[in-house]
Design an enzyme around this catalytic site. Structure first.
Site, short mmCIF file in Angstrom:
data_model
loop_
_atom_site.label_atom_id
_atom_site.label_comp_id
_atom_site.label_asym_id
_atom_site.label_seq_id
_atom_site.Cartn_x
_atom_site.Cartn_y
_atom_site.Cartn_z
N SER A 184 8.21 -0.83 -7.38
CA SER A 184 7.42 -2.00 -7.72
C SER A 184 8.20 -3.30 -7.75
O SER A 184 7.61 -4.38 -7.61
CB SER A 184 6.75 -1.78 -9.09
N HIS A 212 1.57 1.64 -6.03
CA HIS A 212 1.54 0.48 -5.13
C HIS A 212 1.29 0.87 -3.68
O HIS A 212 1.41 0.04 -2.78
CB HIS A 212 2.86 -0.29 -5.26
N LYS A 243 -4.93 -1.58 -9.14
CA LYS A 243 -4.17 -2.45 -8.24
C LYS A 243 -4.99 -2.66 -6.96
O LYS A 243 -5.91 -3.46 -6.96
CB LYS A 243 -2.78 -1.85 -7.99
#
Length: 395
Positions: A184, A212, A243
């Site tokens: 990240s 991610h 996300k």
């Protein structure tokens, strides 16, 4: 007052090292153009990689979910809080990840942090287990390993040979390798094919936190496993839904027996109120977008933005980290310099956060630029110009 003085000394120490954090208040929806503390900023700091957080279809699904199921779940999943929306989402996610797992089943949890704690404390719940943790793993994976009863061994970042030696030397009855897929703060990818080959050779679990990568990586946005073309019964997959999916929560996907063990033994799942069913209902709409033609277009646009930014940046002293993902870190060095750079950008109406220890190693404070498919090419060009000029004039 002695107690308060002790606390204040801790706060003073943080301030003296430029490590004090400050919250900012967003007055509008998560989007590239966001009103923050009463001022409009062009934001390059969210993890809303596909721009779905304010997508009309997702917002409408959230509204519809609230009308169907109300505002809250009322209890934990194992009491009375497991709604039809939760069940449908888990079925959909299991089918989503099924090409990569044996007898896939999925479990939805309130947050990615809780999902990571739940997986590692369930799988590593005995002293005969050993967890092999990547050096740059997210804090939630580190904490999950600490809370498990298993022993913990850390292997150097991306070092497959070091991990191989550790696995070879281990006498543990249960071996668990755990890693982020996309790191990240660096934006680079773990060598998942090599890690999986090692795990299969040594009879180990490979736990992949794809926070991610889910929604962004892979031809259909199914994440790191699709990106690398992986399939194995040794895989335990964690996908974050706050996300790229734009809503909230996370899921664990694995063999049905692993998920059943979590339902029975994972304390972060058992002993918490279930997430509002409306969120699960909205996530069904997110999955429709991610896996459809619009999702493909958004991923292609995001990739073009990444290429455009990297081509436009011309640093002499700062370092642009090697990353092909939406996370584009600009490594500056000192905490003070990173804070000054972030403040200078904000004066120009650009919101880019300064990331400092302990999130990153001392001496590697950085600007963490994150791109979204909702950004325009002209907005990314504006950021590149500002960064290039700022690096020239920075002390």
């Amino acid at each position: 007052m002695d107690l308060i003085a002790h606390v204040n000394r801790k706060l003073d120490t943080l301030a003296s090292h430029s490590l004090t954090r400050r919250r900012r208040v967003a007055d509008s929806a998560c989007a590239p153009r966001q009103v923050v503390d009463g001022r409009e900023l062009l934001a390059f700091c969210s993890n809303d990689y596909l721009g779905l957080a304010a997508h009309p279809q997702v917002v409408e699904a959230l509204r519809e979910g609230a009308s169907l199921y109300g505002a809250g779940s009322g209890a934990s999943h194992l009491v009375s809080g497991h709604s039809r929306a939760h069940a449908l989402l888990e079925e959909r996610l299991a089918a989503w990840i099924a090409p990569h797992l044996e007898q896939a089943r999925a479990l939805y949890l309130c947050t990615g942090y809780m999902a990571n704690l739940a997986v590692l404390t369930a799988l590593g719940a005995d002293a005969e287990a050993q967890i092999f943790s990547e050096a740059l793993n997210h804090a939630s994976l580190i904490d999950g390993a600490r809370l498990a009863r298993a022993g913990v061994t850390v292997y150097p970042h991306g070092d497959v040979d070091a991990l191989a030696a550790q696995l070879e030397a281990s006498q543990a009855a249960t071996k668990i390798v755990v890693t982020d897929s996309v790191f990240s703060m660096d934006g680079n990818l773990a060598p998942l094919p090599a890690l999986l080959a090692l795990c299969e050779r040594h009879g180990a679990w490979l736990v992949v936190d794809d926070a991610h990568g889910f929604g962004v990586l892979g031809a259909q946005g199914r994440g790191a496993l699709e990106h690398f073309g992986l399939r194995s019964p040794n895989l335990v997959y964690i996908g974050t839904l706050g996300k790229a999916a734009g809503v909230g929560g996370a899921f664990v996907a694995a063999h049905a027996s692993v998920i059943e063990l979590m339902v029975q033994r994972a304390r972060p799942y058992i002993y918490t109120t279930a997430a509002p069913p409306a969120l699960a209902h909205a996530l069904l709409a997110s999955l429709d977008i991610i896996g459809g033609p619009e999702g493909a277009r958004r991923r292609a646009h995001l990739a073009a933005l990444v290429d455009s930014l990297r081509a436009a940046l011309r640093f002499q002293r700062w370092q642009l980290a090697p990353s092909a993902t939406a996370i584009q870190p600009v490594i500056i060095g000192s905490n003070d310099d990173a804070l000054r750079a972030a403040a200078a950008l904000q004066e120009q109406g650009l919101w880019v956060p300064a990331i400092r220890p302990p999130t990153v190693a001392p001496g590697t404070a950085r600007l963490r630029v994150t791109l979204s498919a909702a950004h325009g090419i002209d907005e990314v060009a504006r950021l590149a110009r500002a960064l290039n000029e700022l690096e020239k004039t920075a002390q």
